[in-house]
Design a protein around this motif. Structure first.
Motif, short mmCIF file in Angstrom:
data_model
loop_
_atom_site.label_atom_id
_atom_site.label_comp_id
_atom_site.label_asym_id
_atom_site.label_seq_id
_atom_site.Cartn_x
_atom_site.Cartn_y
_atom_site.Cartn_z
N UNK A 257 -34.52 8.24 2.29
CA UNK A 257 -33.65 7.06 2.21
C UNK A 257 -32.24 7.41 2.69
N UNK A 258 -31.79 8.63 2.41
CA UNK A 258 -30.46 9.04 2.89
C UNK A 258 -30.41 9.06 4.41
N UNK A 259 -31.47 9.56 5.02
CA UNK A 259 -31.55 9.60 6.48
C UNK A 259 -31.54 8.18 7.05
N UNK A 266 -24.36 4.51 8.90
CA UNK A 266 -23.36 5.57 8.90
C UNK A 266 -22.50 5.53 10.15
N UNK A 267 -21.74 6.57 10.38
CA UNK A 267 -20.92 6.65 11.58
C UNK A 267 -21.80 6.56 12.82
N UNK A 271 -27.38 -0.10 13.14
CA UNK A 271 -27.36 -1.48 12.64
C UNK A 271 -26.07 -1.79 11.88
N UNK A 272 -25.00 -1.12 12.24
CA UNK A 272 -23.73 -1.30 11.53
C UNK A 272 -23.24 -2.75 11.58
N UNK A 273 -23.63 -3.47 12.62
CA UNK A 273 -23.15 -4.83 12.80
C UNK A 273 -24.14 -5.89 12.33
N UNK A 274 -25.19 -5.45 11.64
CA UNK A 274 -26.21 -6.39 11.15
C UNK A 274 -26.33 -6.28 9.64
#
Length: 356
Positions: A257-259, A266-267, A271-274
């Motif tokens: 789950x961390x991966x 993460x950086x 999917x940072x924008x979803x």
């Protein structure tokens, strides 16, 4: 003014099961307003901070709701159009948004256009409505033609969404759902099988119909950016983290789950924008209490669900940790009718208090 989805906490109900409707539709009985049962649960929703309700299929179907017969009429086993209108209005009055299941990839064999095709065959004016028609072979159900289905299920007839008349019929239904019921969004069933053009046109339509209308697609595998982007949908189901959430606890190793979370959010996350739709269980998979090896892990697991990036969702009954296993082609154990008073009497509120 911010978009409501930014602070959404979902509760997911499969109405035909939740309301104790008959398994099959006889298409003759008078409507029974079983859907009103939802109103008795509003205080329960609010006690957990729920402000959005995702309702599984509510329109007329032959059996489980994903074999739609009429996109403009509420299933008689649940009530009438007026029933749904009342339910949505009461939910809105209590600050709860409503998202409906939209089954646009396929339809049921009792759908009017397919019935016409069965009767007239290659002369049917609706033959372009369906995908993969083959008039040189018979279907396994002995139709005088073969056709494409969803996942080999011949009671789920695949639409040809490249046909303008097919798409227009479905878009007219969406216009009616927004205009008459005032819904706030759609969850697109089998979104991975929908054409890009159809999703783009649906996105354009819904943006015109209602401000901040939300489109979320059911996607199991693949790059979610294909479906969730500025031209199509706003979100997809997060099956990648669904698997990682429970298996990391079962393996007592949080690497999976961390991966996934680092890869997604993460950086440089893909999917940072979803805002993905996060869940621990739903109407298609085992209850989370049945998936976990250690029931006490329900508590930290729900804390993680509500603190990870994305939109959290609770499947009805799982706030009490009820169990249920998927049984072959029969999902009834995952979709039970629940009595609210009995749930409070027979179950601890410990997990519910964590969710709250």
């Amino acid at each position: 003014m911010s978009n409501w989805i930014e602070n959404a906490v979902f509760y997911h109900i499969y109405p035909l099961g939740f309301c104790g409707a008959p398994v099959k539709n006889d298409f003759q009985s008078e409507p029974v307003e079983r859907l009103l049962k939802i109103l008795d649960w509003i205080d329960h929703f609010k006690s957990m901070g729920i402000n959005a309700l995702y309702l599984g299929p509510v329109f007329e179907s032959a059996e489980h709701g994903y074999d739609t017969v009429n996109y403009f009429t509420v299933d008689r086993r649940l009530g009438t159009n007026e029933t749904l209108k009342r339910v949505v209005m009461e939910l809105h009055n209590n600050g709860i948004k409503v998202v409906l299941d939209a089954v646009f990839n396929h339809t049921g064999r009792d759908f009017f256009a397919f019935k016409n095709l069965q009767h007239y065959g290659e002369s049917s004016i609706y033959k372009e409505w369906f995908y993969g028609l083959d008039f040189n072979n018979r279907s396994p159900l002995n139709d005088p033609f073969d056709y494409h289905t969803w996942d080999g299920h011949y009671n789920l007839v695949k639409f040809n969404l490249n046909n303008p008349d097919t798409s227009e019929h479905l878009f007219e239904a969406v216009k009616m759902w927004v205009g008459e019921f005032n819904i706030d969004g759609l969850r697109l069933d089998a979104a991975a099988d929908l054409t890009e053009g159809f999703m783009q046109n649906l996105s354009t339509l819904t943006k015109e119909l209602k401000k901040n209308f939300w489109l979320m697609g059911e996607v199991v595998h693949g790059d979610y950016n294909i479906w969730a982007n500025k031209n199509t949908l706003q979100s997809t189901t997060n099956y990648e983290c669904y698997k990682g959430l429970y298996s990391s606890f079962n393996d007592t190793n949080m690497h999976e789950i961390a991966y996934a979370l680092k890869r997604q959010s993460g950086s440089g996350g893909v999917y940072k924008n979803i805002r993905l739709y996060n869940f621990l269980d739903n109407h298609d998979v085992d209850r989370i209490a049945s998936s976990l090896h250690n029931r006490t892990h329900l508590f930290p697991l729900h804390i993680l669900l509500f603190t990870m990036p994305g939109i959290p969702s609770i499947y009805y009954g799982s706030e009490w940790g009820i169990t249920g296993h998927k049984g072959g082609y029969n999902d009834m154990a995952l979709r039970p009718s629940l009595d609210l008073d009995s749930m409070y009497k027979e179950n601890s509120d410990d997990l519910k208090s964590v969710i709250t």
